[in-house]
Design a protein around this motif. Structure first.
Motif, PDB file in Angstrom:
ATOM      1  N   PRO A 202       0.814  -1.229   0.000  1.00 33.54           N
ATOM      2  CA  PRO A 202       0.000   0.000   0.000  1.00 33.54           C
ATOM      3  C   PRO A 202       0.842   1.271   0.000  1.00 33.54           C
ATOM      4  CG  PRO A 202      -0.816  -1.570   1.627  1.00 33.54           C
ATOM      5  CD  PRO A 202       0.491  -2.109   1.126  1.00 33.54           C
ATOM      6  N   SER A 203       2.104   1.180   0.441  1.00 32.10           N
ATOM      7  CA  SER A 203       2.959   2.368   0.488  1.00 32.10           C
ATOM      8  C   SER A 203       3.373   2.843  -0.898  1.00 32.10           C
ATOM      9  CB  SER A 203       4.205   2.069   1.320  1.00 32.10           C
ATOM     10  OG  SER A 203       4.852   0.920   0.825  1.00 32.10           O
ATOM     11  N   GLY A 204       3.189   2.044  -1.919  1.00 26.64           N
ATOM     12  CA  GLY A 204       3.505   2.487  -3.275  1.00 26.64           C
ATOM     13  C   GLY A 204       4.113   1.380  -4.109  1.00 26.64           C
ATOM     14  N   LEU A 205       4.125   1.601  -5.429  1.00 28.47           N
ATOM     15  CA  LEU A 205       4.620   0.590  -6.353  1.00 28.47           C
ATOM     16  C   LEU A 205       6.081   0.250  -6.083  1.00 28.47           C
ATOM     17  CD1 LEU A 205       3.198   1.746  -9.821  1.00 28.47           C
ATOM     18  CD2 LEU A 205       2.324  -0.057  -8.326  1.00 28.47           C
ATOM     19  N   MET A 206       6.397  -1.005  -6.207  1.00 29.95           N
ATOM     20  CA  MET A 206       7.796  -1.429  -6.162  1.00 29.95           C
ATOM     21  C   MET A 206       8.458  -1.021  -7.475  1.00 29.95           C
ATOM     22  SD  MET A 206       7.464  -5.266  -4.521  1.00 29.95           S
ATOM     23  CE  MET A 206       6.387  -5.928  -5.799  1.00 29.95           C
ATOM     24  N   PRO A 207       9.803  -1.019  -7.534  1.00 27.31           N
ATOM     25  CA  PRO A 207      10.477  -0.694  -8.799  1.00 27.31           C
ATOM     26  C   PRO A 207       9.968  -1.592  -9.932  1.00 27.31           C
ATOM     27  CG  PRO A 207      12.065  -0.893  -7.035  1.00 27.31           C
ATOM     28  CD  PRO A 207      10.747  -1.325  -6.466  1.00 27.31           C
ATOM     29  N   GLN A 208       9.963  -1.034 -11.137  1.00 29.90           N
ATOM     30  CA  GLN A 208       9.455  -1.789 -12.287  1.00 29.90           C
ATOM     31  C   GLN A 208      10.194  -3.111 -12.467  1.00 29.90           C
ATOM     32  OE1 GLN A 208       9.411   0.419 -15.937  1.00 29.90           O
ATOM     33  NE2 GLN A 208       8.610  -1.279 -17.117  1.00 29.90           N
ATOM     34  N   SER A 209      11.517  -3.098 -12.261  1.00 28.86           N
ATOM     35  CA  SER A 209      12.295  -4.330 -12.470  1.00 28.86           C
ATOM     36  C   SER A 209      11.833  -5.424 -11.504  1.00 28.86           C
ATOM     37  CB  SER A 209      13.780  -4.039 -12.286  1.00 28.86           C
ATOM     38  OG  SER A 209      14.016  -3.473 -11.020  1.00 28.86           O
ATOM     39  N   THR A 210      11.461  -5.030 -10.287  1.00 27.90           N
ATOM     40  CA  THR A 210      10.974  -6.013  -9.312  1.00 27.90           C
ATOM     41  C   THR A 210       9.628  -6.570  -9.752  1.00 27.90           C
ATOM     42  OG1 THR A 210      12.070  -4.756  -7.581  1.00 27.90           O
ATOM     43  CG2 THR A 210      10.422  -6.349  -6.875  1.00 27.90           C
ATOM     44  N   ARG A 211       8.757  -5.679 -10.234  1.00 29.44           N
ATOM     45  CA  ARG A 211       7.428  -6.135 -10.671  1.00 29.44           C
ATOM     46  C   ARG A 211       7.558  -7.036 -11.899  1.00 29.44           C
ATOM     47  NH1 ARG A 211       4.744  -1.296 -12.129  1.00 29.44           N
ATOM     48  NH2 ARG A 211       6.496   0.025 -11.609  1.00 29.44           N
ATOM     49  N   GLU A 212       8.516  -6.709 -12.772  1.00 32.09           N
ATOM     50  CA  GLU A 212       8.710  -7.549 -13.967  1.00 32.09           C
ATOM     51  C   GLU A 212       9.220  -8.950 -13.616  1.00 32.09           C
ATOM     52  OE1 GLU A 212      11.143  -5.112 -16.460  1.00 32.09           O
ATOM     53  OE2 GLU A 212       9.414  -4.068 -17.336  1.00 32.09           O
ATOM     54  N   LEU A 213       9.990  -9.036 -12.526  1.00 31.36           N
ATOM     55  CA  LEU A 213      10.472 -10.362 -12.105  1.00 31.36           C
ATOM     56  C   LEU A 213       9.310 -11.283 -11.754  1.00 31.36           C
ATOM     57  CD1 LEU A 213      13.590  -9.920  -9.771  1.00 31.36           C
ATOM     58  CD2 LEU A 213      13.482 -11.059 -11.975  1.00 31.36           C
ATOM     59  N   VAL A 214       8.288 -10.712 -11.110  1.00 32.27           N
ATOM     60  CA  VAL A 214       7.137 -11.539 -10.732  1.00 32.27           C
ATOM     61  C   VAL A 214       6.403 -12.009 -11.980  1.00 32.27           C
ATOM     62  CG1 VAL A 214       5.012 -11.638  -9.378  1.00 32.27           C
ATOM     63  CG2 VAL A 214       6.962 -10.311  -8.543  1.00 32.27           C
ATOM     64  N   GLN A 215       6.248 -11.102 -12.945  1.00 36.72           N
ATOM     65  CA  GLN A 215       5.622 -11.485 -14.216  1.00 36.72           C
ATOM     66  C   GLN A 215       6.464 -12.548 -14.931  1.00 36.72           C
ATOM     67  OE1 GLN A 215       2.579 -10.398 -15.746  1.00 36.72           O
ATOM     68  NE2 GLN A 215       3.124 -12.206 -16.960  1.00 36.72           N
ATOM     69  N   GLN A 216       7.784 -12.357 -14.912  1.00 35.70           N
ATOM     70  CA  GLN A 216       8.670 -13.306 -15.581  1.00 35.70           C
ATOM     71  C   GLN A 216       8.602 -14.687 -14.910  1.00 35.70           C
ATOM     72  OE1 GLN A 216      10.361 -12.407 -18.432  1.00 35.70           O
ATOM     73  NE2 GLN A 216      10.614 -14.625 -18.564  1.00 35.70           N
ATOM     74  N   TRP A 217       8.468 -14.653 -13.586  1.00 31.03           N
ATOM     75  CA  TRP A 217       8.328 -15.916 -12.848  1.00 31.03           C
ATOM     76  C   TRP A 217       7.102 -16.681 -13.356  1.00 31.03           C
ATOM     77  CZ3 TRP A 217       5.214 -16.692  -7.947  1.00 31.03           C
ATOM     78  CH2 TRP A 217       5.451 -17.949  -7.388  1.00 31.03           C
ATOM     79  N   LYS A 218       6.012 -15.972 -13.518  1.00 36.52           N
ATOM     80  CA  LYS A 218       4.807 -16.616 -14.048  1.00 36.52           C
ATOM     81  C   LYS A 218       5.066 -17.128 -15.473  1.00 36.52           C
ATOM     82  CE  LYS A 218       0.064 -15.918 -15.409  1.00 36.52           C
ATOM     83  NZ  LYS A 218      -0.997 -14.980 -15.738  1.00 36.52           N
ATOM     84  N   ASP A 219       5.677 -16.277 -16.307  1.00 32.62           N
ATOM     85  CA  ASP A 219       5.928 -16.674 -17.698  1.00 32.62           C
ATOM     86  C   ASP A 219       6.848 -17.894 -17.780  1.00 32.62           C
ATOM     87  OD1 ASP A 219       4.369 -14.534 -18.376  1.00 32.62           O
ATOM     88  OD2 ASP A 219       6.037 -13.244 -18.982  1.00 32.62           O
ATOM     89  N   ASP A 220       7.771 -18.009 -16.808  1.00 36.92           N
ATOM     90  CA  ASP A 220       8.697 -19.154 -16.807  1.00 36.92           C
ATOM     91  C   ASP A 220       8.057 -20.411 -16.236  1.00 36.92           C
ATOM     92  OD1 ASP A 220      10.678 -17.664 -17.958  1.00 36.92           O
ATOM     93  OD2 ASP A 220      11.819 -17.306 -16.121  1.00 36.92           O
ATOM     94  N   GLY A 221       6.813 -20.317 -15.781  1.00 35.52           N
ATOM     95  CA  GLY A 221       6.118 -21.522 -15.341  1.00 35.52           C
ATOM     96  C   GLY A 221       6.039 -21.714 -13.835  1.00 35.52           C
ATOM     97  N   LEU A 222       6.235 -20.634 -13.047  1.00 42.62           N
ATOM     98  CA  LEU A 222       6.086 -20.692 -11.583  1.00 42.62           C
ATOM     99  C   LEU A 222       6.953 -21.791 -10.979  1.00 42.62           C
ATOM    100  CD1 LEU A 222       2.197 -20.238 -11.342  1.00 42.62           C
ATOM    101  CD2 LEU A 222       3.949 -18.471 -11.075  1.00 42.62           C
ATOM    102  N   LEU A 223       8.235 -21.739 -11.275  1.00 39.31           N
ATOM    103  CA  LEU A 223       9.156 -22.743 -10.737  1.00 39.31           C
ATOM    104  C   LEU A 223       9.439 -22.477  -9.264  1.00 39.31           C
ATOM    105  CD1 LEU A 223      11.664 -22.799 -13.726  1.00 39.31           C
ATOM    106  CD2 LEU A 223       9.785 -24.382 -13.273  1.00 39.31           C
ATOM    107  N   GLU A 224       9.602 -23.566  -8.503  1.00 37.66           N
ATOM    108  CA  GLU A 224       9.913 -23.390  -7.084  1.00 37.66           C
ATOM    109  C   GLU A 224      11.410 -23.190  -6.860  1.00 37.66           C
ATOM    110  OE1 GLU A 224       8.348 -26.357  -4.444  1.00 37.66           O
ATOM    111  OE2 GLU A 224       8.867 -25.148  -2.675  1.00 37.66           O
ATOM    112  N   ASN A 225      12.238 -23.984  -7.546  1.00 45.82           N
ATOM    113  CA  ASN A 225      13.678 -23.821  -7.339  1.00 45.82           C
ATOM    114  C   ASN A 225      14.445 -24.256  -8.593  1.00 45.82           C
ATOM    115  OD1 ASN A 225      13.644 -26.726  -7.113  1.00 45.82           O
ATOM    116  ND2 ASN A 225      12.982 -26.409  -5.004  1.00 45.82           N
TER     117      ASN A 225
END
Ligand code: HEC
Length: 121
Positions: free
Chosen positions: A98-121
């Motif tokens: 709620p304090s504000g958006l994280m840096p774009q690069s951090t937000r893109e990592l989460v999207q990339q994680w999804k695109d890579d198939g939500l790998l655990e390790n």
């Protein structure tokens, strides 16, 4: 045998046959199997858990505090909510945290994680 093991076995057999061949010119038309097309995928253990603990678990901890509706402390909790997480971390009028958006690069990592198939390790 699951599909992944089958593919692995299949690739191993192909490789064994191509190695045992004595002539090299008949190999030139074989498609080269790419052993690892994405050698550095984003994983929960390597990237996402740190983002969550730095930005989210102050409220979305176990147990959740400050009226957060759920905890985000495990792979299962985070991966099953990835769509709502991505939508809220990019929501400029109602962001998470709620304090504000994280840096774009951090937000893109989460999207990339999804695109890579939500790998655990
Ligand atoms: C300061 C406390 C706090 C922090 C830090 C925080 N949240 Fe939240 N979060 C809340 C509260 C309170 C709600 C419920 C109200 C709302 O949806 O705005 C919520 C709701 C959400 C929802 C929506 C739930 C729904 O059903 O729509 C998601 C997704 C979410 N948070 C993800 C995150 C993520 C991911 C982070 C870190 C990047 C984060 N939050 C950081 C307090 C927090």
């Amino acid at each position: 045998m699951n599909f992944k093991n089958f593919i692995f076995l299949f690739a191993s057999v192909l490789l064994a046959f191509s190695c045992s061949s004595s002539s090299s010119d008949d190999l030139s038309n074989d498609p080269e199997p790419d052993p690892d097309p994405n050698p550095n995928p984003i994983t929960y253990d390597m990237h996402i858990s740190t983002i969550m603990s730095n930005n989210c678990t102050a409220c979305h901890g176990n147990p959740p505090t400050q009226s957060a509706p759920f905890s985000l402390t495990t792979f299962t909790e985070v991966s099953t909510r990835v769509n709502s997480i991505i939508s809220r971390i990019n929501n400029t009028s109602n962001p998470m945290p709620p304090s504000g958006l994280m840096p774009q690069s951090t937000r893109e990592l989460v999207q990339q994680w999804k695109d890579d198939g939500l790998l655990e390790n």
